[in-house]
Design a protein around this motif. Structure first.
Motif, PDB file in Angstrom:
ATOM      1  N   SER A  58       0.842  -1.196   0.000  1.00 48.52           N
ATOM      2  CA  SER A  58       0.000   0.000   0.000  1.00 48.52           C
ATOM      3  C   SER A  58       0.873   1.240   0.000  1.00 48.52           C
ATOM      4  O   SER A  58       2.080   1.186   0.261  1.00 48.52           O
ATOM      5  CB  SER A  58      -0.917   0.016   1.230  1.00 48.52           C
ATOM      6  OG  SER A  58      -0.210   0.433   2.380  1.00 48.52           O
ATOM      7  N   ALA A  59       0.275   2.384  -0.297  1.00 51.46           N
ATOM      8  CA  ALA A  59       1.027   3.636  -0.343  1.00 51.46           C
ATOM      9  C   ALA A  59       1.604   4.003   1.016  1.00 51.46           C
ATOM     10  O   ALA A  59       2.546   4.790   1.106  1.00 51.46           O
ATOM     11  CB  ALA A  59       0.123   4.757  -0.848  1.00 51.46           C
ATOM     12  N   THR A  60       1.066   3.463   2.081  1.00 47.18           N
ATOM     13  CA  THR A  60       1.592   3.726   3.423  1.00 47.18           C
ATOM     14  C   THR A  60       2.627   2.686   3.841  1.00 47.18           C
ATOM     15  O   THR A  60       3.075   2.677   4.978  1.00 47.18           O
ATOM     16  CB  THR A  60       0.441   3.746   4.455  1.00 47.18           C
ATOM     17  OG1 THR A  60      -0.314   2.530   4.321  1.00 47.18           O
ATOM     18  CG2 THR A  60      -0.468   4.920   4.231  1.00 47.18           C
ATOM     19  N   GLY A  61       2.987   1.799   2.902  1.00 49.05           N
ATOM     20  CA  GLY A  61       4.034   0.836   3.188  1.00 49.05           C
ATOM     21  C   GLY A  61       3.564  -0.464   3.799  1.00 49.05           C
ATOM     22  O   GLY A  61       4.369  -1.318   4.171  1.00 49.05           O
ATOM     23  N   VAL A  62       2.253  -0.645   3.925  1.00 45.16           N
ATOM     24  CA  VAL A  62       1.707  -1.859   4.530  1.00 45.16           C
ATOM     25  C   VAL A  62       1.524  -2.918   3.448  1.00 45.16           C
ATOM     26  O   VAL A  62       0.987  -2.640   2.378  1.00 45.16           O
ATOM     27  CB  VAL A  62       0.363  -1.572   5.225  1.00 45.16           C
ATOM     28  CG1 VAL A  62      -0.222  -2.866   5.787  1.00 45.16           C
ATOM     29  CG2 VAL A  62       0.556  -0.562   6.340  1.00 45.16           C
ATOM     30  N   THR A  63       1.968  -4.134   3.723  1.00 45.34           N
ATOM     31  CA  THR A  63       1.823  -5.217   2.758  1.00 45.34           C
ATOM     32  C   THR A  63       0.752  -6.185   3.213  1.00 45.34           C
ATOM     33  O   THR A  63       0.447  -6.298   4.396  1.00 45.34           O
ATOM     34  CB  THR A  63       3.149  -5.993   2.605  1.00 45.34           C
ATOM     35  OG1 THR A  63       3.431  -6.682   3.831  1.00 45.34           O
ATOM     36  CG2 THR A  63       4.297  -5.065   2.273  1.00 45.34           C
ATOM     37  N   ARG A 104      -6.368   0.534   5.023  1.00 41.57           N
ATOM     38  CA  ARG A 104      -5.880   0.103   6.332  1.00 41.57           C
ATOM     39  C   ARG A 104      -6.790  -1.018   6.814  1.00 41.57           C
ATOM     40  O   ARG A 104      -7.996  -0.978   6.583  1.00 41.57           O
ATOM     41  CB  ARG A 104      -5.926   1.242   7.358  1.00 41.57           C
ATOM     42  CG  ARG A 104      -4.775   2.219   7.281  1.00 41.57           C
ATOM     43  CD  ARG A 104      -4.935   3.298   8.332  1.00 41.57           C
ATOM     44  NE  ARG A 104      -5.046   2.718   9.672  1.00 41.57           N
ATOM     45  CZ  ARG A 104      -5.588   3.335  10.725  1.00 41.57           C
ATOM     46  NH1 ARG A 104      -6.090   4.543  10.583  1.00 41.57           N
ATOM     47  NH2 ARG A 104      -5.646   2.740  11.891  1.00 41.57           N
ATOM     48  N   MET A 105      -6.198  -1.993   7.490  1.00 41.26           N
ATOM     49  CA  MET A 105      -6.983  -3.061   8.076  1.00 41.26           C
ATOM     50  C   MET A 105      -6.872  -2.949   9.592  1.00 41.26           C
ATOM     51  O   MET A 105      -5.764  -2.821  10.133  1.00 41.26           O
ATOM     52  CB  MET A 105      -6.489  -4.437   7.613  1.00 41.26           C
ATOM     53  CG  MET A 105      -7.369  -5.598   8.091  1.00 41.26           C
ATOM     54  SD  MET A 105      -6.780  -7.201   7.449  1.00 41.26           S
ATOM     55  CE  MET A 105      -8.155  -8.252   7.955  1.00 41.26           C
ATOM     56  N   VAL A 106      -7.998  -2.985  10.265  1.00 40.61           N
ATOM     57  CA  VAL A 106      -8.032  -2.907  11.725  1.00 40.61           C
ATOM     58  C   VAL A 106      -8.511  -4.259  12.246  1.00 40.61           C
ATOM     59  O   VAL A 106      -9.586  -4.727  11.879  1.00 40.61           O
ATOM     60  CB  VAL A 106      -8.969  -1.785  12.207  1.00 40.61           C
ATOM     61  CG1 VAL A 106      -9.024  -1.740  13.736  1.00 40.61           C
ATOM     62  CG2 VAL A 106      -8.492  -0.436  11.656  1.00 40.61           C
ATOM     63  N   THR A 116     -10.975   3.396  14.884  1.00 39.27           N
ATOM     64  CA  THR A 116     -10.693   4.691  14.275  1.00 39.27           C
ATOM     65  C   THR A 116     -11.127   5.865  15.145  1.00 39.27           C
ATOM     66  O   THR A 116     -10.416   6.856  15.285  1.00 39.27           O
ATOM     67  CB  THR A 116     -11.387   4.795  12.910  1.00 39.27           C
ATOM     68  OG1 THR A 116     -11.135   3.602  12.174  1.00 39.27           O
ATOM     69  CG2 THR A 116     -10.858   5.980  12.132  1.00 39.27           C
ATOM     70  N   HIS A 117     -12.309   5.771  15.761  1.00 35.70           N
ATOM     71  CA  HIS A 117     -12.844   6.912  16.498  1.00 35.70           C
ATOM     72  C   HIS A 117     -13.112   6.595  17.968  1.00 35.70           C
ATOM     73  O   HIS A 117     -12.727   7.336  18.854  1.00 35.70           O
ATOM     74  CB  HIS A 117     -14.142   7.418  15.847  1.00 35.70           C
ATOM     75  CG  HIS A 117     -13.953   7.879  14.446  1.00 35.70           C
ATOM     76  ND1 HIS A 117     -13.183   8.961  14.125  1.00 35.70           N
ATOM     77  CD2 HIS A 117     -14.419   7.380  13.276  1.00 35.70           C
ATOM     78  CE1 HIS A 117     -13.189   9.128  12.809  1.00 35.70           C
ATOM     79  NE2 HIS A 117     -13.934   8.188  12.269  1.00 35.70           N
ATOM     80  N   SER A 118     -13.786   5.490  18.238  1.00 36.23           N
ATOM     81  CA  SER A 118     -14.188   5.169  19.601  1.00 36.23           C
ATOM     82  C   SER A 118     -14.282   3.657  19.774  1.00 36.23           C
ATOM     83  O   SER A 118     -14.614   2.933  18.837  1.00 36.23           O
ATOM     84  CB  SER A 118     -15.545   5.814  19.919  1.00 36.23           C
ATOM     85  OG  SER A 118     -16.046   5.354  21.164  1.00 36.23           O
ATOM     86  N   ASP A 119     -13.985   3.195  20.986  1.00 32.76           N
ATOM     87  CA  ASP A 119     -14.112   1.766  21.281  1.00 32.76           C
ATOM     88  C   ASP A 119     -15.524   1.396  21.708  1.00 32.76           C
ATOM     89  O   ASP A 119     -15.817   0.215  21.919  1.00 32.76           O
ATOM     90  CB  ASP A 119     -13.133   1.381  22.403  1.00 32.76           C
ATOM     91  CG  ASP A 119     -11.686   1.444  21.923  1.00 32.76           C
ATOM     92  OD1 ASP A 119     -11.443   1.150  20.748  1.00 32.76           O
ATOM     93  OD2 ASP A 119     -10.807   1.790  22.741  1.00 32.76           O
ATOM     94  N   PHE A 176     -12.082  -2.703   7.353  1.00 25.19           N
ATOM     95  CA  PHE A 176     -11.148  -2.028   6.458  1.00 25.19           C
ATOM     96  C   PHE A 176     -11.507  -0.545   6.329  1.00 25.19           C
ATOM     97  O   PHE A 176     -12.679  -0.169   6.353  1.00 25.19           O
ATOM     98  CB  PHE A 176     -11.175  -2.658   5.060  1.00 25.19           C
ATOM     99  CG  PHE A 176     -10.570  -4.034   5.003  1.00 25.19           C
ATOM    100  CD1 PHE A 176      -9.215  -4.195   4.755  1.00 25.19           C
ATOM    101  CD2 PHE A 176     -11.356  -5.164   5.197  1.00 25.19           C
ATOM    102  CE1 PHE A 176      -8.647  -5.462   4.697  1.00 25.19           C
ATOM    103  CE2 PHE A 176     -10.806  -6.429   5.149  1.00 25.19           C
ATOM    104  CZ  PHE A 176      -9.445  -6.586   4.902  1.00 25.19           C
ATOM    105  N   LEU A 177     -10.491   0.266   6.171  1.00 23.41           N
ATOM    106  CA  LEU A 177     -10.646   1.665   5.779  1.00 23.41           C
ATOM    107  C   LEU A 177     -10.092   1.789   4.368  1.00 23.41           C
ATOM    108  O   LEU A 177      -8.919   1.475   4.130  1.00 23.41           O
ATOM    109  CB  LEU A 177      -9.883   2.591   6.731  1.00 23.41           C
ATOM    110  CG  LEU A 177     -10.333   2.604   8.192  1.00 23.41           C
ATOM    111  CD1 LEU A 177      -9.364   3.434   9.028  1.00 23.41           C
ATOM    112  CD2 LEU A 177     -11.746   3.166   8.306  1.00 23.41           C
TER     113      LEU A 177
END
Length: 347
Positions: free
Chosen positions: A177-182, A224-226, A234-237, A255-256
């Motif tokens: 990914s563009a953020t370096g995540v594979t 992004r994968m959470v 991302t915002h609240s638990d 996913f985001l």
């Protein structure tokens, strides 16, 4: 009658060169037809900030009278704006006896409560620099840019204002990914997870494979994968207030996705004030970059942009550059002449 004739003639013309009208903004606006303007972008004179020699708004003895006068103008703008139109209002604040008056918000609240405007955004214009000789307060370097609409449905071209997207690439046979995540990293995190059961791991790996396929084909530009217990939501638990937290609790992952055309702008814009050294006698020029997002997003190509306090014509210059018709109104004939000269250079 002459104003209406000029306006109608301009509407029927093919020229994108701005139309400038000299006169009191309230008077000129009252002569324009209802529902005739697609987008209004303006920065009225601020109260008690400068010595204007041409009269008009900003010279009132009382800031409450200033607010009342400006609200008369915003009411007329509401009338001339199309139902799917937008109004962008840039206002700075003023002090009185060391008290910050909150004028931009006083006006914005009244517009909503008394005139039925719907505020969609309060953009913070971070001017980065600014002079302040006081020794008992912070240096003010921001102003407000409010975005108002008349109805819930309005013209908004989000793709026209997206930033250039980051793109994934293939490195050593793996999609990165563009953020370096594979995908390899996320797959390993799924395999080693102690918070996902076997069924959830299978579903997560399948979803990851599909996401990597979409990334490689260009359907999305990044992601992004959470994963439960491995990444923060991302915002609240709280599953009560966050749909993402609920999805994480129920599925174990989410996913985001980043849009293939890029990300949309935020509501804090870092833009240096306009260099006024070559602007003659007009010293309240806002920068051209402040107008670009509003016009691109909320005025269609065949639409008309209005600035009822056009000054030296910055809004109109940007509208012309972006191939939109525009109308500029100002009470000062010298400012109108400056605006015309600026626009002549572009022709």
């Amino acid at each position: 009658m002459l104003l209406i004739d000029s306006f109608r003639s301009y509407l029927n013309s093919t020229s994108k060169s701005p139309l400038f009208l000299c006169g009191d903004s309230l008077h000129v606006l009252s002569a324009l037809p209802s529902h005739s303007i697609d987008c209004c972008m303006t920065s009225p004179p601020y109260w008690n900030q400068r010595e204007y020699h041409n009269g008009g708004i900003g010279l009132e003895d009382d800031y409450l009278r200033y607010i009342a006068n400006l609200l008369e103008v915003t009411q007329e703008i509401f009338r001339v704006l199309k139902d799917n139109g937008s109004f962008w209002l840039n206002l700075g604040d003023s002090y009185l006896n060391k008290r910050l008056l909150g004028i931009p918000w006083r006006i914005a609240i009244e517009m909503g409560e008394q005139q039925n405007w719907i505020m969609r955004n309060d953009v913070i214009w971070n001017k980065i620099k600014g002079m302040d000789t006081s020794k008992d307060k912070l240096r003010p370097v921001h102003e407000h840019l409010f975005h108002f609409v008349k109805h819930n449905r309005y013209h908004y071209d989000l793709d026209a204002i997206r930033s250039k997207p980051r793109r994934a690439k293939v490195k050593n046979g793996a999609v990165v990914s563009a953020t370096g995540v594979t995908g390899v990293k996320y797959k390993r995190q799924i395999e080693l997870s102690t918070s996902l059961d076997e069924k959830e791991k299978v579903q997560a790996e399948s979803a990851l494979s599909e996401t990597l396929r979409r990334l490689e084909s260009g359907e999305i530009s990044d992601f992004r994968m959470v994963i439960r217990k491995q990444h923060r939501t991302t915002h609240s638990d709280s599953t009560r207030v966050s749909g993402r937290a609920k999805e994480l609790a129920e599925k174990g992952f989410y996913f985001l996705y980043y849009h293939q055309n890029g990300s949309k702008p935020g509501d804090v814009w870092e833009i240096l004030p306009e260099d006024t050294s070559n602007r003659g006698t007009h010293y309240a020029v806002y920068p051209e970059d402040l107008c670009k997002i509003p016009i691109l997003a909320t005025c269609p190509l065949d639409g008309i942009v209005l600035d009822p306090f056009c000054g030296s014509g910055t809004t109109n210059v940007v509208a012309f550059q972006l191939e939109r018709k525009s109308i500029g109104i100002d009470i000062s004939r010298s400012y109108v002449e400056q605006a015309k000269e600026r626009c002549k250079i572009l022709l």
